[in-house]
Enzyme design. Sequence first.
Site, PDB file in Angstrom:
ATOM      1  N   LYS A 220       0.898  -1.355   0.138  1.00  0.00           N
ATOM      2  CA  LYS A 220       0.083  -0.099   0.032  1.00  0.00           C
ATOM      3  C   LYS A 220       0.880   1.153  -0.110  1.00  0.00           C
ATOM      4  O   LYS A 220       0.290   2.075  -0.496  1.00  0.00           O
ATOM      5  CB  LYS A 220      -0.873  -0.182   1.355  1.00  0.00           C
TER       6      LYS A 220
ATOM      7  N   LYS B 176      -5.095 -10.270  -7.371  1.00  0.00           N
ATOM      8  CA  LYS B 176      -6.451 -10.351  -6.302  1.00  0.00           C
ATOM      9  C   LYS B 176      -7.485  -9.371  -6.789  1.00  0.00           C
ATOM     10  O   LYS B 176      -7.464  -8.409  -7.438  1.00  0.00           O
ATOM     11  CB  LYS B 176      -5.951  -9.906  -4.873  1.00  0.00           C
TER      12      LYS B 176
ATOM     13  N   LYS C  28     -11.311  -3.797  -4.903  1.00  0.00           N
ATOM     14  CA  LYS C  28     -11.815  -2.675  -5.033  1.00  0.00           C
ATOM     15  C   LYS C  28     -11.052  -1.564  -5.486  1.00  0.00           C
ATOM     16  O   LYS C  28     -11.410  -0.483  -5.883  1.00  0.00           O
ATOM     17  CB  LYS C  28     -12.765  -2.311  -3.694  1.00  0.00           C
TER      18      LYS C  28
HETATM   19  P1  TYM Z   1     -10.760  -5.577   3.452  1.00  0.00           P
HETATM   20  O1  TYM Z   1     -11.789  -4.375   4.031  1.00  0.00           O
HETATM   21  O2  TYM Z   1      -9.545  -5.222   2.526  1.00  0.00           O
HETATM   22  O3  TYM Z   1     -11.538  -6.653   2.826  1.00  0.00           O
HETATM   23  C1  TYM Z   1     -12.702  -7.246   3.803  1.00  0.00           C
HETATM   24  C2  TYM Z   1     -12.764  -8.618   3.588  1.00  0.00           C
HETATM   25  O4  TYM Z   1     -12.859  -9.269   2.263  1.00  0.00           O
HETATM   26  C3  TYM Z   1     -11.599 -10.218   2.207  1.00  0.00           C
HETATM   27  N1  TYM Z   1     -11.391 -10.150   0.792  1.00  0.00           N
HETATM   28  C4  TYM Z   1     -11.318 -11.091  -0.352  1.00  0.00           C
HETATM   29  N2  TYM Z   1     -11.400 -12.470  -0.054  1.00  0.00           N
HETATM   30  C5  TYM Z   1     -11.489 -13.355  -0.975  1.00  0.00           C
HETATM   31  N3  TYM Z   1     -10.937 -12.557  -2.312  1.00  0.00           N
HETATM   32  C6  TYM Z   1     -10.574 -11.535  -2.440  1.00  0.00           C
HETATM   33  N4  TYM Z   1     -10.405 -10.857  -3.676  1.00  0.00           N
HETATM   34  C7  TYM Z   1     -10.881 -10.448  -1.405  1.00  0.00           C
HETATM   35  N5  TYM Z   1     -10.778  -9.208  -1.114  1.00  0.00           N
HETATM   36  C8  TYM Z   1     -10.912  -8.967   0.018  1.00  0.00           C
HETATM   37  C9  TYM Z   1     -10.540  -9.916   2.987  1.00  0.00           C
HETATM   38  O5  TYM Z   1      -9.706 -10.968   3.371  1.00  0.00           O
HETATM   39  C10 TYM Z   1     -11.365  -9.524   4.324  1.00  0.00           C
HETATM   40  O6  TYM Z   1     -11.697 -10.642   5.092  1.00  0.00           O
HETATM   41  N6  TYM Z   1      -7.841  -5.334   7.458  1.00  0.00           N
HETATM   42  C11 TYM Z   1      -9.119  -5.979   7.010  1.00  0.00           C
HETATM   43  C12 TYM Z   1     -10.453  -5.305   7.811  1.00  0.00           C
HETATM   44  C13 TYM Z   1     -10.121  -5.393   9.143  1.00  0.00           C
HETATM   45  C14 TYM Z   1     -10.408  -6.567   9.917  1.00  0.00           C
HETATM   46  C15 TYM Z   1     -10.134  -6.537  11.310  1.00  0.00           C
HETATM   47  C16 TYM Z   1     -10.482  -7.888   9.440  1.00  0.00           C
HETATM   48  C17 TYM Z   1      -9.810  -4.607  10.008  1.00  0.00           C
HETATM   49  N7  TYM Z   1      -9.808  -4.995  11.309  1.00  0.00           N
HETATM   50  C18 TYM Z   1     -10.355  -7.507  12.226  1.00  0.00           C
HETATM   51  C19 TYM Z   1     -10.759  -8.803  10.624  1.00  0.00           C
HETATM   52  C20 TYM Z   1     -10.524  -8.714  11.795  1.00  0.00           C
HETATM   53  C21 TYM Z   1      -9.245  -5.459   5.563  1.00  0.00           C
HETATM   54  O7  TYM Z   1      -8.691  -4.379   5.138  1.00  0.00           O
HETATM   55  O8  TYM Z   1     -10.198  -6.099   4.962  1.00  0.00           O
END
Ligand code: TYM
Length: 343
Positions: free
Chosen positions: A121, A204, A207
């Site tokens: 990032k 991957k 968004k």
């Molecule tokens: P974020 O917002 O990027 O994504 C949210 C969730 O979606 C999953 N994900 C995917 N799974 C499969 N294929 C994909 N292409 C894909 N893109 C996204 C992510 O693995 C995630 O589960 N750091 C985290 C948010 C967070 C969090 C937490 C998660 C903050 N605090 C505590 C769990 C527990 C994040 O940026 O997710």
Amino acid sequence: MDQKHENTHTPRVFSGIQPTGNLTLGNYLGAVKRFVEMQNSGIETIYCMVDLHAITVWQEPQSLKAATRELAAGFIASGLDPKKSILFNQSQVPAHAELGWIFNCVTRMGWLNRMTQFKDKAGKNRENASVGLFAYPTLMAADILIYHATHVPVGEDQKQHLELTRDIATKFNNDFKTNFFPITEPVIEGVATRVMSLRDGNKKMSKSDASDMSRINLTDSADLIAKKIKKAKTDADPLPSSLEGLENRPEAKNLINIFAGLAGISSEKVLEENAGKEFSKFKPILAELAVSKLMPISKEMAHLMKDTVYIDQVLGNGANKAAQIANPILEKTYDIMGLIRST
Ligand code: TYM
């Protein structure tokens, strides 16, 4: 003070998603759909819109508000029920940020320096990245551990952050000679833990990808979903009859996994049913399945988005319930560390 959950580490699920717009099929299959399954399995579930994580990179204030409400609508439309799960936005429960600060003091710089997501990032412009982006994983550990959560369903890309969460809990417990924080289990399961871009099977689905054609958004129309699947990159060969036949065919593998994730069946089963088909035959079947699964969600999202008062109420009620669990755990943490609290 409710100390019911202290040290007993009763099963409890926590997960979060950033409200940064465009809930994708990756988020849906890798996270939200599994959140719903866990909710319906009867275990206690807490799901958070992590707005404090979103602001580690610039967010336009009005867009952040809209994206937070849209994510809440996406959660509810996908089957998360505010009566069964606690649904809220992170900034409404200050205990997350407070425990995040404590974990900044537990975590070592070297640990954070190894985080691949920060490197991705921040890119080449590391000096200009926010301190918040660097410390992002400590706040994530706090999100989880402030509830003594034992299980965290996420996609594959969050694995390293969850390993760090375990390291932070272990160091805190060792430093203070306690077993106060649970060693959380990542739950990275199913056929769609890493949904790939529709334009490049080695990347991957995200968004933030510059090309909207690389992803399916939960707000896309039926026509657009069908168009994106029709244009999805593939190879020239027909579908194989077993998983070995998908090796070195990342785009084919991705479409099979997406089908399996949407249908709720194994990838083997998808291949059994479609072996020998050309993509020109398979894509319309996949498009039809995607539209039939996603359209009810996007319609319900649009409906819910009209009632922001209801959505804000859900988030406020969820935050109150979350705080009731988080605050006693925060108080106990302060106490363990020798910080005086006069109550
Ligand atoms: P974020 O917002 O990027 O994504 C949210 C969730 O979606 C999953 N994900 C995917 N799974 C499969 N294929 C994909 N292409 C894909 N893109 C996204 C992510 O693995 C995630 O589960 N750091 C985290 C948010 C967070 C969090 C937490 C998660 C903050 N605090 C505590 C769990 C527990 C994040 O940026 O997710």
